[in-house]
Design a protein around this motif. Sequence first.
Motif, PDB file in Angstrom:
ATOM      1  N   PHE A   1       0.807  -1.220   0.000  1.00 15.74           N
ATOM      2  CA  PHE A   1       0.000   0.000   0.000  1.00 15.74           C
ATOM      3  C   PHE A   1       0.838   1.267   0.000  1.00 15.74           C
ATOM      4  CE2 PHE A   1      -3.651  -2.650   0.816  1.00 15.74           C
ATOM      5  CZ  PHE A   1      -4.705  -1.905   0.313  1.00 15.74           C
TER       6      PHE A   1
ATOM      7  N   PHE B   1      -3.793  -8.141  -1.852  1.00 13.75           N
ATOM      8  CA  PHE B   1      -3.343  -6.783  -2.175  1.00 13.75           C
ATOM      9  C   PHE B   1      -3.335  -6.529  -3.683  1.00 13.75           C
ATOM     10  CE2 PHE B   1       1.070  -8.673  -1.701  1.00 13.75           C
ATOM     11  CZ  PHE B   1       1.501  -8.466  -3.006  1.00 13.75           C
TER      12      PHE B   1
ATOM     13  N   SER C   1      -4.602  -2.814  -3.409  1.00 14.76           N
ATOM     14  CA  SER C   1      -3.634  -1.718  -3.398  1.00 14.76           C
ATOM     15  C   SER C   1      -3.692  -0.924  -4.703  1.00 14.76           C
ATOM     16  CB  SER C   1      -2.214  -2.254  -3.190  1.00 14.76           C
ATOM     17  OG  SER C   1      -1.264  -1.228  -3.411  1.00 14.76           O
TER      18      SER C   1
ATOM     19  N   LEU D   1      -7.874   3.572  -6.153  1.00 16.53           N
ATOM     20  CA  LEU D   1      -8.119   3.571  -4.715  1.00 16.53           C
ATOM     21  C   LEU D   1      -9.594   3.341  -4.415  1.00 16.53           C
ATOM     22  CD1 LEU D   1      -6.927   3.976  -1.893  1.00 16.53           C
ATOM     23  CD2 LEU D   1      -7.394   6.429  -2.127  1.00 16.53           C
TER      24      LEU D   1
END
Length: 459
Positions: free
Chosen positions: A371, A411, A415, A433
């Motif tokens: 992240f 992720f 991310s 996002l």
Amino acid sequence: MARTLSTFCLLTACFCALAREFFDWLIFSPLAGGALVLFAILQWPGISLTYRIFAILAPTLGFVLWLRGAVSAQVLADAIDRSAFFTLFLTSLAVLRESAKTSQLVSRCGTVLVNQPPGRRYLLMSFGSHLFGVMLNIGALNVLGTMVRRAIRPASDPESQRIGGIRRKRMLTATIRGFCGVPLWAPTSVTMLLVLSGIPDLTWEQYAPLGLLWTLLFILWGAVLDRLAYKRPRVQYVNGGNLRYLFPLVGLVALIPSLAFMISQLTGLPLFSALLICAPVIGLTWIWVQYKGRPARIKRGLLFRRMKRSFPETFTNQRNEVVLFASSGFIGVILIPLIDPVAASEFLVQANISNATLMVGISLVMLVFAFIGVNAIITVTLILGALQQLPNLNIAPQVQASVIAITWAIFAGASPFTASLRFISGFSGISPLHFGIQWNGWFSASVLAIMYLTLYLVL
């Protein structure tokens, strides 16, 4: 000229990586290293700034550590071998992707998936995206994302816009979740490459059944959440969705590890190495089949022309990936001897860190670095290298691999710095996002919670 010479350097490094699988001749290590350095020099104008840093850092760090006596010449040779093998991985699978991108089978399957009735569309889109991901990697998102955009063209009235928005969201979340399941088991994923390189006691054959189970649960859990979030509309039938077109793609995906297993048994090579030998063979055969109906002489000419024109471009276009993979593999190997395993083990004992807490901590470290934009290849290489140095580690290799793979799958769809999320969000009209947190966040958080709970119950 530069492209041709660069391709030659890349193929030389791949040849050296294969030769090291059969012969214990150290001459192949410096030859592979020289070929990779020359490739980076030739392709330097097209390499991004971030990857240029890695290209400079890796050899510099290796040279400095060798001068100081911190690493031996054998460690440097092992690091170069790892870099060459990672390059072989990219180049071998690039042939497979080059073959798939012009296949009518892939295009037909994409059309079938987006034309499914809403009640089963999510599950089939997720499953299809997974199959595409095994073959095409990030190209799968381009194929299905384009199909989704073409299929959803609502009228201008508010209700049609609302329904079209819901349909787009469901199809794109299904696509990214299916794609993110690839690292859980597929031998064509970089995750499996890193895991199997970082855990010497684990083979793909040992892990694959468990990985396939995680993949099935991963996809089904997404389908459950989708069904709970949206009511099932009453749709009788939608044309263009005959599922029989998916069977050849399923067979092709199954062929890759099956043929690799046969080669592994015949040659004694590790299955992952055997896979990198058979992938180009499958890819070239796939191209040959695409020219069906033409005389054999014409097909040979078309195949050689494509190899001469398309393959050098395909190979050199992955210059950033080659630099990243080769540098990451090199750095991971030369840093491992610097770790003090006794001190690390004593710290874990004094801190009273249980096995479950250790694995959860590793997962959280991966997530945090993902992240903030640190490439997962670097993170995972160093984590696994450090983990294998602990003298009293009693965590099963399958558990280590599962935690790494599941965290990677999470992720990859959460991310905003991952290529997969940036790519798929381009078809959604929202930011990476927003897509990762609002559209896919609950799914990601729930999978992590289930994994952490399971670790504390099992370990």
